[in-house]
Design a protein around this motif. Sequence first.
Motif, PDB file in Angstrom:
ATOM      1  N   ALA A   3      -0.161 -18.229   5.505  1.00  9.33           N
ATOM      2  CA  ALA A   3       0.981 -18.202   6.421  1.00  9.33           C
ATOM      3  C   ALA A   3       2.101 -18.982   5.744  1.00  9.33           C
ATOM      4  O   ALA A   3       2.309 -19.847   5.448  1.00  9.33           O
TER       5      ALA A   3
ATOM      6  N   ARG B  15      -5.104 -15.576   1.703  1.00  9.83           N
ATOM      7  CA  ARG B  15      -5.042 -16.131   3.031  1.00  9.83           C
ATOM      8  C   ARG B  15      -4.013 -17.158   3.220  1.00  9.83           C
ATOM      9  O   ARG B  15      -4.413 -18.319   2.771  1.00  9.83           O
TER      10      ARG B  15
ATOM     11  N   ASN C  63       2.907  -0.806   3.539  1.00  7.21           N
ATOM     12  CA  ASN C  63       2.678  -2.052   4.150  1.00  7.21           C
ATOM     13  C   ASN C  63       2.359  -3.116   3.305  1.00  7.21           C
ATOM     14  O   ASN C  63       1.769  -3.089   2.128  1.00  7.21           O
ATOM     15  N   LYS C  64       2.583  -4.464   3.849  1.00  8.08           N
ATOM     16  CA  LYS C  64       2.273  -5.407   3.050  1.00  8.08           C
ATOM     17  C   LYS C  64       0.852  -6.047   3.010  1.00  8.08           C
ATOM     18  O   LYS C  64       0.818  -6.361   4.256  1.00  8.08           O
ATOM     19  N   ILE C  65       0.109  -5.926   2.156  1.00  6.94           N
ATOM     20  CA  ILE C  65      -1.369  -6.247   2.056  1.00  6.94           C
ATOM     21  C   ILE C  65      -1.378  -7.769   1.377  1.00  6.94           C
ATOM     22  O   ILE C  65      -1.114  -7.755   0.255  1.00  6.94           O
ATOM     23  N   PRO C  66      -1.781  -8.732   2.235  1.00  6.28           N
ATOM     24  CA  PRO C  66      -1.769 -10.254   1.615  1.00  6.28           C
ATOM     25  C   PRO C  66      -3.145 -10.192   0.660  1.00  6.28           C
ATOM     26  O   PRO C  66      -4.194  -9.664   0.922  1.00  6.28           O
TER      27      PRO C  66
ATOM     28  N   ASP D 222       0.746  -1.136  -0.164  1.00  2.20           N
ATOM     29  CA  ASP D 222      -0.192  -0.086   0.038  1.00  2.20           C
ATOM     30  C   ASP D 222       0.877   1.469  -0.044  1.00  2.20           C
ATOM     31  O   ASP D 222       2.064   1.351  -0.203  1.00  2.20           O
TER      32      ASP D 222
END
Lengths: 98, 645
Positions: free
Chosen positions: A37, A35, A29-32, A25
């Motif tokens: 891990a 979903r 920030n890293k925006i996944p 963003d």
Amino acid sequence: MIHKRYTFTDKAQADSKISKFFDIDEEGNKIPNERAAFIYLDKFVLTQGEYDEEGVEIVAPTYTEGYALDVVWHDLEESPYGWKTYETEPESPCHTLY
Amino acid sequence: MATPSIAMIPSGYKDGKVYSVLPNSADGDFDFTRGSAATRVNAQGLVENVQILSSELVSNGDFSQEGSELITNGDFATDSDWSKGTNWTISGGSANCDGISATSNLSQVITSFTGKTFLVEGSASNVSQGFVYISLGGTDLQISVNSSGSFKHYVTISSGNSTLFISARNNFIGSIDNVSVKEVGQDWTEGVGVTISGGSANFTGNANAFLTQSNVVSSGKTYKATFTVSNYVSGAIDINLGGSTRQGNVSANGTYTFYISVSSGSILYFQEDFSNGFTGSIDNVSVKETTDDTDIPRLDYSDGSCPSLLLEPQSTNLLPYSEDFSQWNNIDATLISNQLSPDGQNSAYVIEGNSVGSFERIDKTTTTNATPHTFSVFIKKKTSAVSSYSGIQMGTSFSYVIFDSYNGTYNTSLNTNYDSIEVVDFNSDWWVLKLTATVTTSTRIGLWGAISEDGINISTSATGSETFFGAQLEEQSHATSYIPTNGSIVTRLADVATNSGNASLINSTEGVLYAEISALGLGASSSLGISDGSGSNRVLILLQSSGDIRGFIASNGAIVFDETYSGISTLNNNKIAVSYKLNQFILWINGVKRFTDTSGNTPIGLSDLSFDNGSGGSIFHGKVKALAVYKEALTDAELQSLTTI
């Protein structure tokens, strides 16, 4: 939800594959966008090293080859496109989910 | 004071959901995911897997419980309550036999006790001739006492003679005192070949031996059952929940855990394995209801009686044996297992270093990235001032931490300082020591039972011991909740709580976002707030990586309020409110108005309350004691009242 082990050549290759699942963003920030891990595992010790009283290595440990990465895909039932090639199933995973 | 439209105070939850107190509908509830188990500190102050759903279901699982005294006037303080045969007198605080007759009984009737186990104790003195023959339950207990000293015996009564006989034989001359009979092994039923004594249930090899407890489990549920086998000699033992399916075939000393789904029945049943007999002891029996659900939110009580919603990042315990220190490299240290641990089990180890002239330790070397790592370990509190100090080291290039487990203090010796050292007073019995440093690609964790005599310098002359539990090394700049390991490294996945609220519960033209929160550590920013589901319109509270608190509001892609307060620590519990209204934006922290901005438009289309920055980034990691959304901008008096600590 599935939990898979992948083995890449090195961390850079793993990072490159992982980066496709994130957007950045305006604040960095890293925006996944999936979903998942990602659990960076790297190498596992195959034979333990030997160390002296001060922890100095006497005999070097030996390690597994490649760069191991575990991924939990929350919404997928199989590896996404481009990942299947790197799936591995070691006899002793050395890592589990709690 | 206005009523919030959404209020979450950690209380109700289920797999995949965190319930809000307000509104009464489900519209304020959070979706919750993690995808793995996790531990918390429960209301009893114990470390507990959140998948454990019940308290302990076994009564007297350590076989240590003793019932009330069944003998009246056992100290013979008065000449009463006993039936005395010829030659017995009660005087001087004892029952005395003069030896004139060959046999003579002293007896007392106690309550009926068929099928129960009793501890019979007493003492004899001034014995100069003959012996006393003590019996309880007819033939079940028949012991002879022919010399001065104390006696102590366990007996399981097969049928009901309810009289304790102390029978003088062979012209006994002597005195008896401090006679006691107490029930032990309450709540258990022992079959043939099983006795409860000395704090365990002891099987003697009988092919039909069994031990049961009723009303422990229910059908349709899954249970975690653990027990310890000691004094193993031969055969094997099985555990059976509900009575239908046995598991185990345990044939060695150790602590064993089984997950058992119960289809019918309610009984807990130990039995020797298929008529092979079992000779050994059972102890520390525990049965708790459990689940394999992996999206269970955590209400954490580590800060006291008021729980917090614990939201943590993904983390991996890089030590493959966090509890079983016998699997670590041992350099001349003596290990004593089965010590009471902070999880209420017996999983802690004593590490002893008792040889002068050497540093006895255990250690574990693991591969690491050259990044900040934190090692944490539980250390049992000493109850009096120490004369030797234990040692802890993370990475051979870093200092030895010389630890005083009575005062919870430490000194460091030699090598490089850590980035941080923290001692947490976990509860009345345990400290938690946390070391953080940027390590190299190989990290050795070392634990010494005794490393210093003076608390300042390390010395091979130090001798002593320390009790440790729960070693955890993780690639974090702070310690997270305990992740147990037993043979492999283990990852706990990240907690994510999102998707509360809707447009009817969140007002875009004015309102207040309130949170009572604390950060887990520094080094990463966390956000929570209300948004339109994007970064364009949002009201955020941020705990900055620097330790500052930030209020942030964006309207239609433009930042209209962005203020950071650096006067307090985010590691503490803080009450924070961001109030928004056309040309009126205010940040309140802990009862004080910190910033005001009198220009700007309000966000548009606010509809979602989540623990992130509105677009899925900067996920909140910390502890949440309260979270609320108001649909109107509160007055200064109301905001002051709301945020005052």
